[in-house]
Design an enzyme around this catalytic site. Structure first.
Site, PDB file in Angstrom:
ATOM      1  N   LYS A  61       0.835  -1.203   0.000  1.00  0.00           N
ATOM      2  CA  LYS A  61       0.000   0.000   0.000  1.00  0.00           C
ATOM      3  C   LYS A  61       0.873   1.259   0.000  1.00  0.00           C
ATOM      4  O   LYS A  61       1.883   1.302   0.705  1.00  0.00           O
ATOM      5  CB  LYS A  61      -0.878  -0.037   1.268  1.00  0.00           C
ATOM      6  CG  LYS A  61      -1.753   1.179   1.487  1.00  0.00           C
ATOM      7  CD  LYS A  61      -2.939   1.223   0.559  1.00  0.00           C
ATOM      8  CE  LYS A  61      -3.746   2.522   0.743  1.00  0.00           C
ATOM      9  NZ  LYS A  61      -4.701   2.727  -0.350  1.00  0.00           N
ATOM     10  N   ASN A  83     -13.081   3.742  -6.439  1.00  0.00           N
ATOM     11  CA  ASN A  83     -12.654   3.966  -5.062  1.00  0.00           C
ATOM     12  C   ASN A  83     -12.149   5.376  -4.881  1.00  0.00           C
ATOM     13  O   ASN A  83     -11.668   6.004  -5.824  1.00  0.00           O
ATOM     14  CB  ASN A  83     -11.592   2.938  -4.637  1.00  0.00           C
ATOM     15  CG  ASN A  83     -10.188   3.377  -4.972  1.00  0.00           C
ATOM     16  OD1 ASN A  83      -9.596   4.205  -4.269  1.00  0.00           O
ATOM     17  ND2 ASN A  83      -9.649   2.861  -6.069  1.00  0.00           N
ATOM     18  N   ALA A  84     -12.301   5.843  -3.647  1.00  0.00           N
ATOM     19  CA  ALA A  84     -11.711   7.127  -3.254  1.00  0.00           C
ATOM     20  C   ALA A  84     -11.201   6.949  -1.831  1.00  0.00           C
ATOM     21  O   ALA A  84     -11.732   7.525  -0.878  1.00  0.00           O
ATOM     22  CB  ALA A  84     -12.739   8.242  -3.349  1.00  0.00           C
ATOM     23  N   CYS A 114      -2.263   8.906  -8.183  1.00  0.00           N
ATOM     24  CA  CYS A 114      -3.490   8.699  -7.406  1.00  0.00           C
ATOM     25  C   CYS A 114      -4.461   9.843  -7.668  1.00  0.00           C
ATOM     26  O   CYS A 114      -4.124  11.005  -7.453  1.00  0.00           O
ATOM     27  CB  CYS A 114      -3.205   8.612  -5.915  1.00  0.00           C
ATOM     28  SG  CYS A 114      -4.742   8.403  -4.976  1.00  0.00           S
ATOM     29  N   THR A 149      -5.808   4.043 -11.568  1.00  0.00           N
ATOM     30  CA  THR A 149      -7.243   4.046 -11.873  1.00  0.00           C
ATOM     31  C   THR A 149      -7.630   5.165 -12.838  1.00  0.00           C
ATOM     32  O   THR A 149      -6.945   6.181 -12.948  1.00  0.00           O
ATOM     33  CB  THR A 149      -8.073   4.205 -10.594  1.00  0.00           C
ATOM     34  OG1 THR A 149      -7.636   5.382  -9.917  1.00  0.00           O
ATOM     35  CG2 THR A 149      -7.909   3.001  -9.689  1.00  0.00           C
ATOM     36  N   GLY A 194     -10.747  -2.501 -12.164  1.00  0.00           N
ATOM     37  CA  GLY A 194     -11.505  -3.715 -12.479  1.00  0.00           C
ATOM     38  C   GLY A 194     -11.566  -4.001 -13.971  1.00  0.00           C
ATOM     39  O   GLY A 194     -11.022  -3.250 -14.790  1.00  0.00           O
ATOM     40  N   THR A 235      -7.736  -5.245  -8.432  1.00  0.00           N
ATOM     41  CA  THR A 235      -9.092  -5.478  -7.937  1.00  0.00           C
ATOM     42  C   THR A 235      -9.454  -6.963  -7.850  1.00  0.00           C
ATOM     43  O   THR A 235     -10.192  -7.366  -6.950  1.00  0.00           O
ATOM     44  CB  THR A 235     -10.085  -4.733  -8.855  1.00  0.00           C
ATOM     45  OG1 THR A 235      -9.698  -3.356  -8.888  1.00  0.00           O
ATOM     46  CG2 THR A 235     -11.513  -4.829  -8.360  1.00  0.00           C
TER      47      THR A 235
END
Lengths: 270, 311
Positions: B51, B75-76, B136, B199, B223, B272
Site C-alpha cells: 500500500k 474507489n476514493a 493517485c 485508476t 476492475g 481489484t
C-alpha cells in the site's frame, strides 16, 4: 485468525418474510472457526458480474454439523441471484471475518437487543451465545421493520425467554414508529438496560449512538457498510472514529468495519 | 523411467529488477502483504507492491469510499496508510520472512517528501524496488497533480533517483492526453521501469438522494472494465520509451495477463481481482505456465512482445 475459502453447498434457501430469505450452507471450516457477529464474503457466481463479493453476517452457527445460516434481504443484483439458487448449488465463500460479539461485562443482567430490518440477522446467533452462558440474562428485543410482513421469526426470541417489542414504520404490527422511538420511550418510562447490542441501518445506528451517549450506556454495535475485500486491505469500508466517540470528543481517523468491526464496543471497554 | 519435462522459465528481468515470475500484486489491493497469507502462499508471487506509503500516517478520505459499477469498482480511499516508519518497523520484518520481492509504493505531497521517502527506504534492507506513485486521483495535493505534467514528473522522479540506488518504477495515470510524453519524462529523469495504469478518473451519483455516491465526490475506476484502456496505454508507452513496462488494469485471469505480455509488458500487476478471488494471482502464474507449455514455449520471454502486427 485464519480465513478460509470454501465451496459451500447450499442445504436450503427459502423465503422467510417479505423480501427476506434464509440460506443454510455446508462449510465446515468456516462454521467451526466462526462466532456470532462475524461475517463471510459471498461470491454469488463464478463470473465477474456482479464484480464484488457480498458480505453477510452469520445468523446461526451449527458447529457440530459444519453448517451456518444467513438471513438476507433481496435488494440488488447480487441478492437477486442468490435468491434464485437451490439446495445442492454451491457458493464460493470467504470467512469467518471481522470481530464478532463479545459477552457483556460481569455486572450486566438486563440486556437489550436493538434490531432494525435485516439487522435482526446476527441476533439469533448472539442469543444462542448468551443462552449458553451460566448467567440468566434478562433479554429484551426491540425489533423494527418497515411493515409487519417483513418481520422474521419473532417466535424464536419469544421461545427463548426474551421480551419482544415489535415496531413497524407503518403501524401494521406492534408500536407504530421507529425502533429508536420505542427504545427511547421505554428507557425513559421504566428501566435502563445494563448493556445493549444493536444492528441496523446507519440512520438507526446514529440514533442509537445518541441515545447511548445521553444515557451513558455501554454496549456493542454491529455496523453495516459497503465492502470490497472484507479482509482489511482495500480500506473501503471505513467508518469515522468520531461516530463512536463520547460526548464532546472529537477523534480523527477511521476504523475498518471488516477488521476492527463489524461489532464495535460503545462506552467503557468491557 | 520417464524423462523429466523441462520446467518452463517464468523469470523476467526488468532492467535492474529480477523477478521469479511476471505476476505481482498491485499497491492498495494487498495491504502490507500478510493479510492474505492464510489463503495463499505469498512466496509464489512475482512480487508484492505494498500500500502506498507517505512520511506521516494518513487518515484517508471520508466514507463512502467505494462504488461498484458494471465490471468495475470506483474507489476514493485517499491513500490512507500507516506511514513509512510504522511500515519499516512493524510490517516489513514480518513480510521479509517470506521469500518474495517487496516493492514499496511511495507517495508525497511535495517533491521534498518524495525524496525524503526515497532516502529513508534506501537504507532499509530487503526492499527490491520503489514504485513512485504520481497517479493517485483521490488526493488534493501530490499524486496525480505530479503525474499529469511532464515537468513535475521530471522533478519528482529525479529527486527520488538522486536519493536511492534501488530499482525505480514510476506508476503513471491514464488520465492524460498522451501517456507516452509522461513516460518519456520519467525515463529522462532516471526511472528504470514504468508501471501503468493507475485508476481511471470516474464518478457516480444517486438520483434519489441527489448526492454523489462517494464522500470524495469523484474517484478512480478499476476492475475488468478498464482492461482495454490499460492495454492501449501500455502499448502507447512501449512505443514511446525503451525501458521495461509493467502492465496493470483489470487483469482477472491468465488470458488477461498474457494479453499485456503479448503487447510487450515485461510483467503485470493484479489489483481489484485480489478482492474477488484472493488466489487470482497464484492461479494466473499457473495459467501462464500451462499456456506456455501447451504452446510449446520454454520461456515466458519468448512470448513477451510477440504481437503480430502484419496480417
Amino acid at each position: 485468525m485464519p480465513i478460509f475459502q470454501e465451496k459451500a453447498r447450499i442445504l436450503k434457501n427459502q423465503r422467510v418474510a417479505q423480501g427476506v430469505w434464509e440460506m443454510r450452507l455446508q462449510a465446515p471450516q468456516i462454521a467451526s472457526a466462526a462466532y456470532p457477529g462475524q461475517f463471510a464474503m459471498f461470491r454469488v457466481r463464478d463470473e465477474l458480474s456482479p464484480l464484488l463479493r457480498r458480505p453477510f453476517s452469520f445468523s446461526r452457527l451449527n458447529t457440530a454439523d459444519g453448517t451456518f445460516d444467513i438471513l438476507y434481504k433481496v435488494v440488488g443484483q447480487g441478492t437477486r441471484i442468490m435468491s434464485a439458487l437451490s439446495a445442492g448449488d454451491y457458493l464460493d465463500i470467504l470467512g469467518p471475518l471481522g470481530r464478532g460479539f463479545r459477552l457483556p461485562p460481569k455486572h450486566a443482567r438486563e440486556i437489550w437487543f436493538l434490531a432494525g430490518g435485516i439487522g435482526i440477522a446476527p441476533f439469533f446467533g448472539l442469543l444462542d451465545m448468551l443462552r449458553q452462558h451460566e448467567i440468566g440474562f434478562n433479554i429484551t428485543l426491540f425489533y423494527g421493520a418497515a411493515t409487519g410482513e417483513e418481520l422474521v421469526r419473532c417466535e424464536f426470541f419469544e421461545q427463548n425467554n426474551c421480551t419482544v417489542n415489535i415496531c413497524t414504520d407503518d403501524g401494521t404490527c406492534g408500536f407504530h414508529g421507529f425502533i429508536t422511538d420505542s427504545v427511547e420511550r421505554t428507557c425513559t418510562l421504566t428501566s435502563v438496560p445494563d448493556y445493549f447490542y444493536s444492528c441496523g441501518p446507519h440512520p438507526m445506528q446514529q440514533r442509537v449512538m445518541e441515545w447511548a451517549k445521553c444515557n451513558n450506556l455501554q454496549g456493542q454495535m454491529s455496523m453495516e457498510t459497503m465492502m470490497a475485500c472484507g479482509v482489511g486491505v482495500c480500506l473501503g469500508c471505513s467508518i469515522s472514529k468520531n461516530f463512536f466517540a463520547g460526548e464532546q470528543k472529537i477523534e480523527t481517523g477511521y476504523l475498518r468495519v471488516c477488521r476492527e468491526g463489524p461489532v464495535f464496543t460503545i462506552g467503557d471497554r468491557t | 523411467m520417464t524423462a523429466k519435462k523441462a520446467e518452463v522459465n517464468l523469470k523476467v528481468t526488468l532492467g535492474p529488477l529480477s523477478l521469479p515470475n511476471p505476476v505481482m500484486v498491485a499497491s492498495g489491493t494487498f495491504g502490507y502483504g500478510l493479510e492474505y497469507s492464510s489463503l495463499i502462499n505469498i512466496s509464489k508471487l512475482g512480487g508484492i507492491v505494498v500500500k502506498g506509503l507517505s512520511i506521516e500516517p494518513r487518515p484517508g478520505n471520508p466514507p463512502p469510499r467505494l462504488v461498484e459499477t458494471h465490471g468495475g469498482l470506483i474507489n476514493a480511499i485517499g491513500l490512507e496508510n500507516v506511514g513509512v516508519d510504522n511500515f519499516v518497523n512493524q510490517k516489513l520484518p514480518l513480510l521479509l520472512k517470506h521469500e518474495v520481492p517487496v516493492i514499496v509504493n511511495i507517495f508525497g505531497n511535495t517533491v521534498e517528501e518524495y525524496s525524503e521517502l526515497a532516502k529513508i527506504l534506501d537504507g532499509v534492507t530487503g526492499i527490491s524496488a520503489l514504485e513512485i506513485n504520481i497517479s493517485c486521483p483521490n488526493v488534493k495535493s501530490g499524486g496525480i497533480v505530479f503525474g499529469t505534467d511532464p515537468k513535475q514528473i521530471q522533478k519528482v522522479v529525479s529527486s527520488v533517483r538522486e536519493n536511492t540506488g534501488l530499482p525505480l518504477i514510476t506508476k503513471l495515470t491514464p488520465n492524460v492526453t498522451d501517456i507516452g510524453e509522461m513516460a518519456k519524462a520519467a525515463v529522462e529523469a532516471g526511472t528504470d521501469i514504468i508501471s501503468a495504469i493507475n485508476t481511471v478518473s470516474a464518478m457516480a451519483v444517486d438520483i434519489n438522494s441527489r448526492k454523489p455516491k462517494l464522500g470524495n465526490i469523484v474517484g478512480g475506476l478499476s476492475g475488468p472494465a478498464i482492461k482495454p484502456i490499460a492495454l492501449k496505454k501500455v502499448w502507447n508507452i512501449l512505443n514511446s520509451v525503451e525501458v521495461p513496462v509493467i502492465g496493470i488494469g483489470g487483469i482477472s485471469n491468465h488470458e488477461d495477463a498474457l494479453e499485456f505480455l503479448l503487447v510487450g509488458a515485461r510483467a503485470v500487476q493484479i489489483g481489484t481481482a485480489n478482492f474477488i478471488h484472493p488466489k487470482t494471482s497464484v492461479e494466473i502464474i499457473e495459467g501462464i505456465r500451462s499456456f506456455l507449455e501447451s504452446n510449446g514455449l520454454k520461456d515466458v520471454n519468448e512470448f513477451i512482445g510477440s504481437l503480430k502486427l502484419d496480417s
